[in-house]
Motif scaffolding. Structure first.
Motif, short mmCIF file in Angstrom:
data_model
loop_
_atom_site.label_atom_id
_atom_site.label_comp_id
_atom_site.label_asym_id
_atom_site.label_seq_id
_atom_site.Cartn_x
_atom_site.Cartn_y
_atom_site.Cartn_z
N MET A 153 -2.77 -19.18 13.86
CA MET A 153 -3.24 -17.90 13.38
C MET A 153 -2.12 -17.25 12.57
SD MET A 153 -6.25 -17.88 14.84
CE MET A 153 -6.72 -16.34 14.16
N ARG A 154 -2.53 -16.61 11.47
CA ARG A 154 -1.56 -15.93 10.61
C ARG A 154 -2.04 -14.52 10.31
NH1 ARG A 154 0.14 -19.00 5.38
NH2 ARG A 154 1.65 -17.33 5.38
N ALA A 155 -1.08 -13.61 10.26
CA ALA A 155 -1.38 -12.22 9.92
C ALA A 155 -0.40 -11.74 8.87
CB ALA A 155 -1.28 -11.33 11.16
N LEU A 156 -0.87 -10.86 8.01
CA LEU A 156 -0.03 -10.18 7.03
C LEU A 156 0.05 -8.72 7.42
CD1 LEU A 156 1.51 -10.00 4.30
CD2 LEU A 156 -0.71 -9.53 3.24
N VAL A 157 1.26 -8.18 7.48
CA VAL A 157 1.46 -6.75 7.70
C VAL A 157 1.94 -6.19 6.36
CG1 VAL A 157 2.65 -4.98 9.02
CG2 VAL A 157 2.04 -7.14 10.13
N LEU A 158 1.04 -5.52 5.67
CA LEU A 158 1.31 -4.92 4.36
C LEU A 158 1.50 -3.42 4.58
CD1 LEU A 158 1.24 -5.29 1.20
CD2 LEU A 158 -1.21 -4.74 1.36
N TYR A 159 2.64 -2.89 4.15
CA TYR A 159 2.92 -1.50 4.46
C TYR A 159 3.59 -0.79 3.29
CZ TYR A 159 7.64 -3.17 5.49
OH TYR A 159 8.88 -3.76 5.40
N SER A 160 3.44 0.51 3.27
CA SER A 160 3.94 1.36 2.20
C SER A 160 5.45 1.39 2.14
CB SER A 160 3.42 2.79 2.40
OG SER A 160 3.94 3.66 1.43
N SER A 161 5.96 1.56 0.92
CA SER A 161 7.40 1.76 0.74
C SER A 161 7.76 3.22 0.94
CB SER A 161 7.83 1.29 -0.65
OG SER A 161 7.17 2.06 -1.65
N VAL A 162 6.76 4.06 1.12
CA VAL A 162 6.95 5.50 1.33
C VAL A 162 6.89 5.77 2.84
CG1 VAL A 162 5.92 7.78 0.89
CG2 VAL A 162 5.83 6.00 -0.87
N GLY A 163 7.67 6.70 3.31
CA GLY A 163 7.51 7.16 4.69
C GLY A 163 8.22 6.35 5.75
N ASN A 164 9.13 5.48 5.37
CA ASN A 164 9.95 4.75 6.34
C ASN A 164 9.11 4.04 7.42
OD1 ASN A 164 12.31 3.78 7.41
ND2 ASN A 164 12.72 5.61 8.61
#
Length: 141
Positions: free
Chosen positions: A1-12
């Motif tokens: 199983m694979r997951a991607l955690v995509l997150y903003s560069s804003v807001g630490n």
């Protein structure tokens, strides 16, 4: 199983994203981290992932909204249609619920299935959310 955690560069959000990935990996789900880079315009393929987790800060004290970089990045995601996803926002102020709804709506607009969501206040909550997501990721298998 694979997951991607995509997150903003804003807001630490880096620490929260890493903690969420740790929770996923505790459940034997390989997690890749990807911070949104506003200077990139290339498509983001999510085809290889069983689960895509997307995070944004909650911007605005009362009238919460998601970061512009996340909203733009979602429009560049390919193969998101029908993908199982989870949405998370960093808890702040009173507008986090509105920001979370906005993030889920942006995912659904791209054809994704939002299977779970959370507002996170710290690393331990993020790890617990990651462990909880095993049910979403493994439901596909």
């Amino acid at each position: 199983m694979r997951a991607l955690v995509l997150y903003s560069s804003v807001g630490n959000l880096t620490a929260l994203a890493k903690a969420l990935a740790e929770g996923l990996e505790a459940e034997n789900i390989r997690a890749d981290l990807m911070q949104v880079d506003p200077s990139r315009t290339q498509p983001i393929s999510v085809a290889a992932y069983d689960l895509v987790c997307v995070g944004s800060p909650s911007l605005g004290l009362v009238r919460g909204r998601i970061a512009d970089d996340v909203a733009e990045a979602l429009t560049r995601c390919t193969r998101l249609e029908g993908k199982r996803t989870a949405a998370f926002v960093r808890r702040s102020g009173f507008g986090w619920a509105k920001a979370l709804k906005q993030l889920m709506a942006a995912l659904e607009k791209q054809g994704a299935w939002v299977e779970d969501f959370a507002e996170l206040g710290g690393d331990e909550e993020a790890r617990a959310f990651g462990r909880r997501l095993k049910n979403v990721a493994k439901a596909r298998a």
